[in-house]
Design a protein around this motif. Structure first.
Motif, PDB file in Angstrom:
ATOM      1  N   ASP A  71      10.537   0.565   1.774  1.00  0.00           N
ATOM      2  CA  ASP A  71      11.261  -0.378   2.632  1.00  0.00           C
ATOM      3  C   ASP A  71      10.576  -1.726   2.814  1.00  0.00           C
ATOM      4  OD1 ASP A  71       9.068   0.221   4.165  1.00  0.00           O
ATOM      5  OD2 ASP A  71      10.138   1.542   5.547  1.00  0.00           O
ATOM      6  N   ARG A  73      -3.260  -7.501   8.708  1.00  0.00           N
ATOM      7  CA  ARG A  73      -2.328  -8.124   9.657  1.00  0.00           C
ATOM      8  C   ARG A  73      -2.847  -8.013  11.086  1.00  0.00           C
ATOM      9  NH1 ARG A  73       3.096  -9.389  10.833  1.00  0.00           N
ATOM     10  NH2 ARG A  73       3.930  -8.959   8.789  1.00  0.00           N
ATOM     11  N   HIS A 113      -0.324  -1.828  12.644  1.00  0.00           N
ATOM     12  CA  HIS A 113      -0.065  -2.985  11.781  1.00  0.00           C
ATOM     13  C   HIS A 113       1.359  -3.520  11.841  1.00  0.00           C
ATOM     14  CE1 HIS A 113       1.896  -0.093   9.123  1.00  0.00           C
ATOM     15  NE2 HIS A 113       2.444  -1.120   8.528  1.00  0.00           N
ATOM     16  N   ARG A 114       2.285  -2.797  12.467  1.00  0.00           N
ATOM     17  CA  ARG A 114       3.681  -3.222  12.393  1.00  0.00           C
ATOM     18  C   ARG A 114       3.890  -4.555  13.089  1.00  0.00           C
ATOM     19  NH1 ARG A 114       6.769  -0.449   9.451  1.00  0.00           N
ATOM     20  NH2 ARG A 114       6.072   1.681   9.142  1.00  0.00           N
ATOM     21  N   GLU A 124      11.536  -3.663   8.042  1.00  0.00           N
ATOM     22  CA  GLU A 124      11.693  -2.493   7.162  1.00  0.00           C
ATOM     23  C   GLU A 124      13.119  -1.931   7.240  1.00  0.00           C
ATOM     24  OE1 GLU A 124       9.288  -2.880   9.400  1.00  0.00           O
ATOM     25  OE2 GLU A 124       7.400  -2.899   8.289  1.00  0.00           O
ATOM     26  N   HIS A 135       9.093 -14.056   5.538  1.00  0.00           N
ATOM     27  CA  HIS A 135       9.961 -13.105   4.829  1.00  0.00           C
ATOM     28  C   HIS A 135      10.773 -13.766   3.710  1.00  0.00           C
ATOM     29  CE1 HIS A 135       9.030  -9.659   7.224  1.00  0.00           C
ATOM     30  NE2 HIS A 135       9.190 -10.372   8.332  1.00  0.00           N
ATOM     31  N   TYR A 181      -2.697  -7.828  -1.792  1.00  0.00           N
ATOM     32  CA  TYR A 181      -3.628  -8.349  -2.801  1.00  0.00           C
ATOM     33  C   TYR A 181      -5.072  -8.008  -2.462  1.00  0.00           C
ATOM     34  CZ  TYR A 181      -3.104 -11.704   0.936  1.00  0.00           C
ATOM     35  OH  TYR A 181      -2.990 -12.255   2.183  1.00  0.00           O
ATOM     36  N   ASP A 182      -5.353  -7.626  -1.197  1.00  0.00           N
ATOM     37  CA  ASP A 182      -6.730  -7.237  -0.857  1.00  0.00           C
ATOM     38  C   ASP A 182      -7.091  -5.964  -1.615  1.00  0.00           C
ATOM     39  OD1 ASP A 182      -6.982  -9.326   0.867  1.00  0.00           O
ATOM     40  OD2 ASP A 182      -7.086  -8.126   2.698  1.00  0.00           O
ATOM     41  N   ASN A 218       9.408  -5.783   1.592  1.00  0.00           N
ATOM     42  CA  ASN A 218      10.060  -6.934   0.971  1.00  0.00           C
ATOM     43  C   ASN A 218      10.064  -6.805  -0.550  1.00  0.00           C
ATOM     44  OD1 ASN A 218      10.548  -7.995   3.489  1.00  0.00           O
ATOM     45  ND2 ASN A 218       8.800  -9.394   3.465  1.00  0.00           N
ATOM     46  N   ALA A 242      -5.785 -10.427  11.518  1.00  0.00           N
ATOM     47  CA  ALA A 242      -5.321 -11.821  11.548  1.00  0.00           C
ATOM     48  C   ALA A 242      -4.619 -12.123  12.874  1.00  0.00           C
ATOM     49  CB  ALA A 242      -4.377 -12.071  10.373  1.00  0.00           C
ATOM     50  N   SER A 254       1.135 -13.265   0.355  1.00  0.00           N
ATOM     51  CA  SER A 254       1.775 -13.285   1.674  1.00  0.00           C
ATOM     52  C   SER A 254       2.683 -14.495   1.841  1.00  0.00           C
ATOM     53  CB  SER A 254       0.707 -13.330   2.767  1.00  0.00           C
ATOM     54  OG  SER A 254      -0.132 -12.216   2.654  1.00  0.00           O
ATOM     55  N   LEU A 261      -6.283  -2.735   0.088  1.00  0.00           N
ATOM     56  CA  LEU A 261      -4.880  -2.332   0.213  1.00  0.00           C
ATOM     57  C   LEU A 261      -4.228  -2.069  -1.133  1.00  0.00           C
ATOM     58  CD1 LEU A 261      -3.321  -4.583   3.015  1.00  0.00           C
ATOM     59  CD2 LEU A 261      -4.633  -2.486   3.219  1.00  0.00           C
ATOM     60  N   ARG A 282       0.793  -1.238   0.000  1.00  0.00           N
ATOM     61  CA  ARG A 282       0.000   0.000   0.000  1.00  0.00           C
ATOM     62  C   ARG A 282       0.830   1.295   0.000  1.00  0.00           C
ATOM     63  NH1 ARG A 282      -4.378   0.735   4.729  1.00  0.00           N
ATOM     64  NH2 ARG A 282      -2.532   0.251   5.945  1.00  0.00           N
TER      65      ARG A 282
HETATM   66  C1  UD1 Z   1       3.987  -4.464   4.645  1.00  0.00           C
HETATM   67  C2  UD1 Z   1       5.407  -3.934   4.804  1.00  0.00           C
HETATM   68  C3  UD1 Z   1       5.397  -2.736   5.744  1.00  0.00           C
HETATM   69  C4  UD1 Z   1       4.370  -1.686   5.332  1.00  0.00           C
HETATM   70  C5  UD1 Z   1       3.022  -2.370   5.205  1.00  0.00           C
HETATM   71  C6  UD1 Z   1       1.937  -1.395   4.797  1.00  0.00           C
HETATM   72  C7  UD1 Z   1       7.193  -5.606   4.667  1.00  0.00           C
HETATM   73  C8  UD1 Z   1       8.182  -6.392   5.435  1.00  0.00           C
HETATM   74  N1  UD1 Z   1       6.292  -4.935   5.378  1.00  0.00           N
HETATM   75  O1  UD1 Z   1       3.578  -4.970   5.912  1.00  0.00           O
HETATM   76  O2  UD1 Z   1       6.672  -2.149   5.734  1.00  0.00           O
HETATM   77  O3  UD1 Z   1       4.309  -0.682   6.328  1.00  0.00           O
HETATM   78  O4  UD1 Z   1       3.114  -3.428   4.230  1.00  0.00           O
HETATM   79  O5  UD1 Z   1       0.698  -2.011   4.817  1.00  0.00           O
HETATM   80  O6  UD1 Z   1       7.247  -5.608   3.451  1.00  0.00           O
HETATM   81  N2  UD1 Z   1      -2.510  -9.478   4.327  1.00  0.00           N
HETATM   82  C9  UD1 Z   1      -3.785  -9.613   3.806  1.00  0.00           C
HETATM   83  N3  UD1 Z   1      -4.070  -8.979   2.631  1.00  0.00           N
HETATM   84  C10 UD1 Z   1      -3.158  -8.250   1.948  1.00  0.00           C
HETATM   85  C11 UD1 Z   1      -1.863  -8.130   2.478  1.00  0.00           C
HETATM   86  C12 UD1 Z   1      -1.557  -8.748   3.655  1.00  0.00           C
HETATM   87  O7  UD1 Z   1      -4.645 -10.239   4.387  1.00  0.00           O
HETATM   88  O8  UD1 Z   1      -3.509  -7.703   0.905  1.00  0.00           O
HETATM   89  C13 UD1 Z   1      -2.201 -10.094   5.627  1.00  0.00           C
HETATM   90  C14 UD1 Z   1      -1.697 -11.506   5.560  1.00  0.00           C
HETATM   91  O9  UD1 Z   1      -2.206 -12.183   6.676  1.00  0.00           O
HETATM   92  C15 UD1 Z   1      -0.202 -11.348   5.728  1.00  0.00           C
HETATM   93  C16 UD1 Z   1      -0.110 -10.143   6.650  1.00  0.00           C
HETATM   94  O10 UD1 Z   1      -1.229  -9.332   6.284  1.00  0.00           O
HETATM   95  O11 UD1 Z   1       0.416 -12.471   6.254  1.00  0.00           O
HETATM   96  C17 UD1 Z   1       1.151  -9.368   6.488  1.00  0.00           C
HETATM   97  O12 UD1 Z   1       1.340  -8.914   5.163  1.00  0.00           O
HETATM   98  P1  UD1 Z   1       2.838  -8.562   4.643  1.00  0.00           P
HETATM   99  O13 UD1 Z   1       2.825  -8.203   3.226  1.00  0.00           O
HETATM  100  O14 UD1 Z   1       3.766  -9.638   5.061  1.00  0.00           O
HETATM  101  O15 UD1 Z   1       3.260  -7.301   5.492  1.00  0.00           O
HETATM  102  P2  UD1 Z   1       2.429  -6.072   6.037  1.00  0.00           P
HETATM  103  O16 UD1 Z   1       2.173  -6.327   7.464  1.00  0.00           O
HETATM  104  O17 UD1 Z   1       1.278  -5.705   5.170  1.00  0.00           O
END
Ligand code: UD1
Length: 364
Positions: free
Chosen positions: A95, A239, A207-208, A129, A67, A39-40, A97, A242, A64, A43, A10
């Motif tokens: 910052d 996040r 969310h962090r 990050e 890392h 992918y949501d 992945n 979940a 997802s 977002l 996002r």
């Molecule tokens: C990621 C970034 C973070 C940024 C944030 C903004 C990394 C390490 N982290 O964190 O720096 O501040 O995006 O949102 O790249 N999920 C969904 N739908 C989605 C995306 C994620 O349900 O569209 C859920 C899944 O359960 C997933 C969890 O969120 O396991 C975490 O998603 P992930 O992409 O790993 O990191 P963010 O917490 O979104």
């Protein structure tokens, strides 16, 4: 000049919006690759439609994962895309992945990499990050820094020669949307049920990984939000939803009213309507500052240190430890001190395109 922007999460879509707009008025070719990290629709899709970003030319659909799995899958999928495109620059953002994967995929093919939002540091090596930022800055060829502070960090790491201050592209989009809100062009934001848009409310996000993944820590933060004396509009990132479910924690209790993440323009409108912001998001801290709302940051440090000036932003890593002072901190009024403009004047994206074109190198 041909530039490939790689985005996935996002905050990168918000930064991409002004950059894509700046490219639109030029003869340069700009291609967009979406890793699919987010992918949501909440977002991702609403940011493309809401901010007028052209659809991605390539969507990798990674999604997802842990890392290593997530970053590795992106790296594998990006390699043939970049090989086919052979751009003059691979432009990576922020910052996440997705940033790191695109950087590694590009440098391994000797493709020049430019890092937008280079030089930010939290100095907290627990944060994914921070790993992504440091590794990306040290691998990239051109470091596009948003602030003087970011330039200082890069210089201290021996990277001054590759760095240039261009301003912060998030200012471009934030101020443009703020003005659209002022002109009445943005419909009222869909705040969570139970939040009166005309009454005082606090806008919150959480969310962090370092705040959500440890059950005790997350429970303490949710308790603190629940105890506030004004409604808290908590726009819940997937996040958070979940992790709270996994830890058996209820998010919507006490003062907290839970809603879905908002599209960008609605988010700006919601900040403007709020008495203040409580968050662990980097972007939202800065948006609160730009929009003149006090921000309380649920972290021990911030990359956007300029927002701390005159108390516009305040770090509260352990709200529970503050006792009654927590309520006073989170509900404090906006400072009266005028704000400086450490993030630039809202024309950073045009400068980014200019610098990329100026420094384009031929490659085999
Ligand atoms: C990621 C970034 C973070 C940024 C944030 C903004 C990394 C390490 N982290 O964190 O720096 O501040 O995006 O949102 O790249 N999920 C969904 N739908 C989605 C995306 C994620 O349900 O569209 C859920 C899944 O359960 C997933 C969890 O969120 O396991 C975490 O998603 P992930 O992409 O790993 O990191 P963010 O917490 O979104």
């Amino acid at each position: 000049m041909k530039v490939v922007s790689v985005v996935g999460a996002r905050p990168q879509l918000v930064k991409l919006a002004p950059v894509a707009a700046a490219f639109a008025g030029t003869p340069h070719t700009h291609r967009i690759v979406h890793t699919g990290q987010h992918y949501d629709a909440d977002l991702s899709d609403v940011f493309f439609s809401g901010l007028g970003i052209p659809d991605p030319d390539v969507h990798l659909g990674i999604g997802s994962g842990d890392h290593g799995a997530q970053t590795g899958a992106m790296l594998v999928a990006l390699e043939p895309v970049l090989r086919a495109e052979r751009p003059d620059w691979v432009l990576v953002y922020g910052d996440t992945n997705s940033t790191l994967a695109a950087t590694v995929a590009a440098v391994k093919q000797h493709l020049p990499v430019a890092h937008l939002e280079a030089g930010l540091r939290s100095f907290n090596r627990q944060m994914p990050e921070e790993h992504n930022r440091v590794l990306t800055d040290h691998a990239a060829d051109l470091l596009l820094a948003p602030t003087a502070e970011a330039m200082r960090h890069l210089a201290r790491e021996g990277l001054a020669e590759r760095a240039i201050a261009v301003g912060d592209v998030m200012v471009d989009v934030c101020l443009r949307v703020r003005d659209a809100v002022a002109r009445g062009e943005v419909p009222p934001p869909a705040l969570p049920e139970g939040v009166d848009p005309t009454g005082p409310y606090l806008l919150a996000t959480l969310h962090r990984a370092e705040n959500t993944d440890d059950p005790e820590r997350l429970a303490g933060l949710l308790d603190a939000l629940a105890a506030l004396p004004v409604p808290v509009a908590l726009l819940a990132h997937p996040r958070l939803v979940a992790k709270a479910a996994q830890h058996g924690l209820t998010v919507g209790r006490g003062a907290v009213r839970v809603g879905r993440p908002l599209p960008y323009a609605a988010m700006v409108a919601a900040v403007l309507g709020a008495a203040g912001v409580v968050t662990d998001s980097g972007g939202l801290q800065k948006e609160a500052y730009l929009l003149g709302r006090p921000c309380t940051t649920l972290r021990p440090e911030t990359e956007w240190v300029e927002t701390l000036t005159d108390g516009w932003n305040r770090l509260v890593p352990q709200p529970g430890a503050l006792g009654p002072q927590w309520v006073a901190a989170a509900t404090r009024p906006a400072p009266v001190a005028p704000r400086a403009a450490p993030y630039g004047d809202g024309r950073a994206a045009v400068e980014v395109v200019r610098v990329l074109a100026e420094r384009v190198k031929s490659h085999p």
